[in-house]
Structures are given as structure tokens and as C-alpha cells.
Motif scaffolding. Structure first.
Motif, PDB file in Angstrom:
ATOM      1  N   ALA A 150       0.819  -1.212   0.000  1.00  0.00           N
ATOM      2  CA  ALA A 150       0.000   0.000   0.000  1.00  0.00           C
ATOM      3  C   ALA A 150       0.853   1.263   0.000  1.00  0.00           C
ATOM      4  O   ALA A 150       0.320   2.373  -0.001  1.00  0.00           O
ATOM      5  CB  ALA A 150      -0.938  -0.001   1.196  1.00  0.00           C
ATOM      6  N   GLY A 151       2.176   1.088   0.028  1.00  0.00           N
ATOM      7  CA  GLY A 151       3.069   2.235   0.046  1.00  0.00           C
ATOM      8  C   GLY A 151       3.387   2.751   1.429  1.00  0.00           C
ATOM      9  O   GLY A 151       4.138   3.718   1.580  1.00  0.00           O
ATOM     10  N   GLU A 152       2.830   2.131   2.472  1.00  0.00           N
ATOM     11  CA  GLU A 152       3.150   2.516   3.845  1.00  0.00           C
ATOM     12  C   GLU A 152       4.522   1.957   4.217  1.00  0.00           C
ATOM     13  O   GLU A 152       4.949   0.934   3.679  1.00  0.00           O
ATOM     14  CB  GLU A 152       2.082   1.992   4.803  1.00  0.00           C
ATOM     15  CG  GLU A 152       0.688   2.508   4.508  1.00  0.00           C
ATOM     16  CD  GLU A 152      -0.382   1.778   5.280  1.00  0.00           C
ATOM     17  OE1 GLU A 152      -1.378   2.421   5.660  1.00  0.00           O
ATOM     18  OE2 GLU A 152      -0.230   0.559   5.501  1.00  0.00           O
ATOM     19  N   ASN A 153       5.188   2.621   5.150  1.00  0.00           N
ATOM     20  CA  ASN A 153       6.525   2.148   5.488  1.00  0.00           C
ATOM     21  C   ASN A 153       6.817   2.242   6.971  1.00  0.00           C
ATOM     22  O   ASN A 153       6.095   2.890   7.724  1.00  0.00           O
ATOM     23  CB  ASN A 153       7.580   2.934   4.684  1.00  0.00           C
ATOM     24  CG  ASN A 153       7.533   4.429   4.941  1.00  0.00           C
ATOM     25  OD1 ASN A 153       7.389   4.878   6.077  1.00  0.00           O
ATOM     26  ND2 ASN A 153       7.672   5.226   3.881  1.00  0.00           N
ATOM     27  N   ALA A 154       7.866   1.555   7.357  1.00  0.00           N
ATOM     28  CA  ALA A 154       8.443   1.651   8.702  1.00  0.00           C
ATOM     29  C   ALA A 154       9.934   1.847   8.509  1.00  0.00           C
ATOM     30  O   ALA A 154      10.564   1.118   7.732  1.00  0.00           O
ATOM     31  CB  ALA A 154       8.158   0.391   9.510  1.00  0.00           C
ATOM     32  N   ILE A 155      10.502   2.838   9.183  1.00  0.00           N
ATOM     33  CA  ILE A 155      11.890   3.227   8.925  1.00  0.00           C
ATOM     34  C   ILE A 155      12.658   3.343  10.238  1.00  0.00           C
ATOM     35  O   ILE A 155      12.161   3.916  11.213  1.00  0.00           O
ATOM     36  CB  ILE A 155      11.955   4.582   8.186  1.00  0.00           C
ATOM     37  CG1 ILE A 155      11.128   4.530   6.895  1.00  0.00           C
ATOM     38  CG2 ILE A 155      13.401   4.962   7.878  1.00  0.00           C
ATOM     39  CD1 ILE A 155      11.041   5.875   6.181  1.00  0.00           C
ATOM     40  N   VAL A 156      13.858   2.790  10.243  1.00  0.00           N
ATOM     41  CA  VAL A 156      14.796   2.989  11.341  1.00  0.00           C
ATOM     42  C   VAL A 156      16.042   3.652  10.758  1.00  0.00           C
ATOM     43  O   VAL A 156      16.649   3.128   9.819  1.00  0.00           O
ATOM     44  CB  VAL A 156      15.183   1.665  12.022  1.00  0.00           C
ATOM     45  CG1 VAL A 156      16.248   1.917  13.088  1.00  0.00           C
ATOM     46  CG2 VAL A 156      13.968   0.992  12.637  1.00  0.00           C
ATOM     47  N   ILE A 157      16.390   4.824  11.281  1.00  0.00           N
ATOM     48  CA  ILE A 157      17.554   5.566  10.788  1.00  0.00           C
ATOM     49  C   ILE A 157      18.651   5.542  11.840  1.00  0.00           C
ATOM     50  O   ILE A 157      18.405   5.804  13.024  1.00  0.00           O
ATOM     51  CB  ILE A 157      17.174   7.023  10.459  1.00  0.00           C
ATOM     52  CG1 ILE A 157      16.236   7.066   9.260  1.00  0.00           C
ATOM     53  CG2 ILE A 157      18.416   7.862  10.171  1.00  0.00           C
ATOM     54  CD1 ILE A 157      15.768   8.468   8.914  1.00  0.00           C
ATOM     55  N   VAL A 158      19.859   5.234  11.405  1.00  0.00           N
ATOM     56  CA  VAL A 158      21.048   5.321  12.244  1.00  0.00           C
ATOM     57  C   VAL A 158      21.969   6.343  11.583  1.00  0.00           C
ATOM     58  O   VAL A 158      22.528   6.082  10.510  1.00  0.00           O
ATOM     59  CB  VAL A 158      21.747   3.958  12.383  1.00  0.00           C
ATOM     60  CG1 VAL A 158      22.986   4.096  13.266  1.00  0.00           C
ATOM     61  CG2 VAL A 158      20.796   2.914  12.958  1.00  0.00           C
ATOM     62  N   ALA A 159      22.127   7.505  12.208  1.00  0.00           N
ATOM     63  CA  ALA A 159      22.853   8.611  11.579  1.00  0.00           C
ATOM     64  C   ALA A 159      24.332   8.311  11.391  1.00  0.00           C
ATOM     65  O   ALA A 159      24.966   8.792  10.452  1.00  0.00           O
ATOM     66  CB  ALA A 159      22.671   9.875  12.404  1.00  0.00           C
ATOM     67  N   GLY A 160      24.916   7.512  12.291  1.00  0.00           N
ATOM     68  CA  GLY A 160      26.303   7.086  12.136  1.00  0.00           C
ATOM     69  C   GLY A 160      27.281   8.236  11.969  1.00  0.00           C
ATOM     70  O   GLY A 160      27.281   9.203  12.735  1.00  0.00           O
ATOM     71  N   ALA A 161      28.092   8.154  10.917  1.00  0.00           N
ATOM     72  CA  ALA A 161      29.176   9.118  10.700  1.00  0.00           C
ATOM     73  C   ALA A 161      28.671  10.538  10.489  1.00  0.00           C
ATOM     74  O   ALA A 161      29.422  11.500  10.689  1.00  0.00           O
ATOM     75  CB  ALA A 161      30.028   8.681   9.510  1.00  0.00           C
TER      76      ALA A 161
END
Length: 300
Positions: free
Chosen positions: A106-117
Motif C-alpha cells: 500500500a506504500g506505507e513504510n516503517a523506517i529505522v535511521i542510524v545517523a552514524g558518521a
């Protein structure tokens, strides 16, 4: 760095996107089968830099990645797109920033961001980048790196008479007032304007009011993008706000469209710097649409 310097320098983030597509999003503790996986080059700063290069500007990126496979790939992607990488630094002990994304049918998402450097980009790297930052026509920064780093980049640009564009994304309500006074152009969308002003931005008239409030905080001009409704431009106190409708297009993927808008602003602000924002904003809107199509999600 080239002898003549650059049209555009971008100080910002570099993120590797790890995207899995599946029929639905998994529940907590659940493992499901997906049907596609791919990687992409993301991050607001890098997106804006590469799209400006695709529009024809001589560009330099100031950012930080890890000394790992993703970091090496990222630097090569910049080179493949004609971006100068002399100021893209590599951290030996920290991973390149990454976003793990699951998208359902359906185009829905789940996101985990690790900014790192990205979070290690700081004063030392800005000082090392001074030859590039002091010899560029326009500099753009955002808030996907540490805010104090973006603020220092704006101060450095002002000290060397470099024009500045600030994209307050991701927006924060308690933004340091110096971000406004150091910005020749503040470029934001409706949701960012809402967070910055504390007032809803649901209509063109709302956008006009928000633009006047933001301009009153000290920036040189405001460009407020409104997706399919185009944008509102305000150049100076007491001036008339300009609403520029967007050309009708069939949207394929809205990912990175805001970066496309900032890239188009960069492109026209660079080449028509002496004529003022209002004389190029109609062409800016068309160029933003073109850049969005070119982007096709991330940097394509």
C-alpha cells in the motif's frame, strides 16, 4: 578543488537506504517474506547536492561517511554524478549513516535511521573544507546533521560573502534565531513552516502569513513549497507574496521531491543571483518538477 571554485556547496547528510518491499509490515517479533530488496543513496544533503549537479551546477559536497563498503560506494556515486568529493570525509570507527526501510504493497513504510558518521561532521571538517566553502557562489545546509554544525557552516559562509540557503528539515520548534539571520533564503515546506511558526499551513493564504512571519525573523527571503499547490515566495518586508502554481504532473514517487525543490532553488539562485529571487521563481517551479522527475526517489 577547481581553481575557479564551485557554483554550489552543500553541507549535509549522507545516508544509505536499505529497502525491503513486502506485502505488509511485520508485527513485533514476526518474520515475513518480502518480494524485493534494493539499496539506494539517500540523505537530504547528498540528494540536494547530486540533483544540483544534474541540473548543471558545479557542486561540492561537505559530509562524512564511514570507512566501510557503504562509505566507499557513496563517494564513488558522488564522483559518478560529477560532484567534487574532496570534502567528503571518512570516519574509521563509525558506520556510514543508514536507513532500514520496509515498504508494504500500500506504500506505507516503517523506517529505522542510524545517523552514524553524519553526527561526527563538525568544526574540524568545516575548517578543512574552508577552501571550498569560501570559493563557492551559494551554500546550502539542512538539519539532518548536528544543528551546531549547520549553524557554523552558515556563519562561515557569511564571513566569506557566500550566499546561503537553509532548509530547516527535519524541523525543530526551538530553532536558534541565528539560523534565520544567516539565511539569504529560507526554503521549507508546509509541515516545517507549521512547526516553526506554531500555526497551521493548510492554504495558500496560510502560507503567505507563515512566510511573512518567517521573514520577520531575519532571513533575506522565504520560499515555502506546497507540493501540488506550488510555492509561495516572499523576498522582503512589506513586499507582496508571490504564489507560483505547480505544473500538473502524474506523480510516480514523491520521495526526494523536497530535495528537488531545494536543488532547483540552488540552481536558479546561483545563476540569477544578481536579478533577485522574484525574477526566477516561475522557472524555479518548473525546474523543481524536472528535478523531481529526474530524482525518481533518492538520487537515482
Amino acid at each position: 578543488m577547481t581553481e575557479e571554485g564551485f557554483d554550489v556547496a552543500v553541507v549535509g547528510s549522507c545516508m544509505t537506504d536499505l529497502v525491503s518491499q513486502a506485502p505488509r509490515l511485520p508485527k513485533a517479533g514476526e518474520t515475513i517474506h518480502g518480494h524485493r530488496f534494493f539499496t539506494g543513496f539517500g540523505g537530504k544533503g547528498a540528494n540536494q547536492c547530486i540533483q544540483a549537479a544534474k541540473l548543471g551546477a558545479r557542486t561540492a559536497m561537505v559530509g562524512k561517511v564511514g570507512k566501510d563498503f557503504f562509505g566507499d560506494s557513496y563517494i564513488q556515486n558522488f564522483k559518478d554524478n560529477g560532484v567534487n568529493t574532496a570534502c567528503v570525509f571518512q570516519a574509521p570507527d563509525v558506520a556510514t549513516g543508514a536507513a532500514s526501510i520496509v515498504v508494504n504493497d500500500a506504500g506505507e513504510n516503517a523506517i529505522v535511521i542510524v545517523a552514524g558518521a553524519n553526527l561526527l561532521l563538525g568544526a574540524a571538517e568545516l575548517q578543512a573544507s574552508l577552501p571550498a566553502l569560501s570559493r563557492t557562489t551559494v551554500m546550502l545546509c539542512q538539519l539532518e546533521i548536528r544543528p551546531e554544525c549547520s549553524l557554523q557552516a552558515l556563519r562561515t559562509a557569511r564571513q566569506h560573502n557566500v550566499k546561503t540557503i537553509f532548509n530547516p528539515a527535519p524541523a525543530v520548534p526551538d530553532l536558534d534565531p541565528d539560523f534565520y539571520t544567516l539565511s539569504d533564503v529560507l526554503c521549507c515546506n508546509e509541515s516545517e513552516a507549521e512547526l516553526l511558526t506554531g500555526s497551521p499551513v493548510a492554504t495558500v493564504e496560510d502560507a503567505r502569513r507563515a512566510s511573512r512571519e518567517l521573514l520577520g525573523r531575519g532571513c533575506g527571503a522565504v520560499l515555502l513549497t506546497m507540493g501540488a499547490r506550488g510555492c509561495v515566495v516572499l523576498e522582503a518586508k512589506g513586499a507582496t507574496t508571490h504564489h507560483v502554481p505547480a505544473p500538473a504532473v502524474t506523480a510516480v514517487d514523491t520521495t526526494s521531491c523536497r530535495s528537488a525543490a531545494n536543488s532547483a532553488c540552488l540552481w536558479y539562485f546561483t545563476w540569477e543571483l544578481l536579478t533577485g529571487v522574484s525574477r526566477c521563481h516561475h522557472r524555479f517551479q518548473t525546474k523543481a518538477v524536472m528535478a523531481g522527475k529526474e530524482a525518481g526517489g533518492d538520487q537515482a
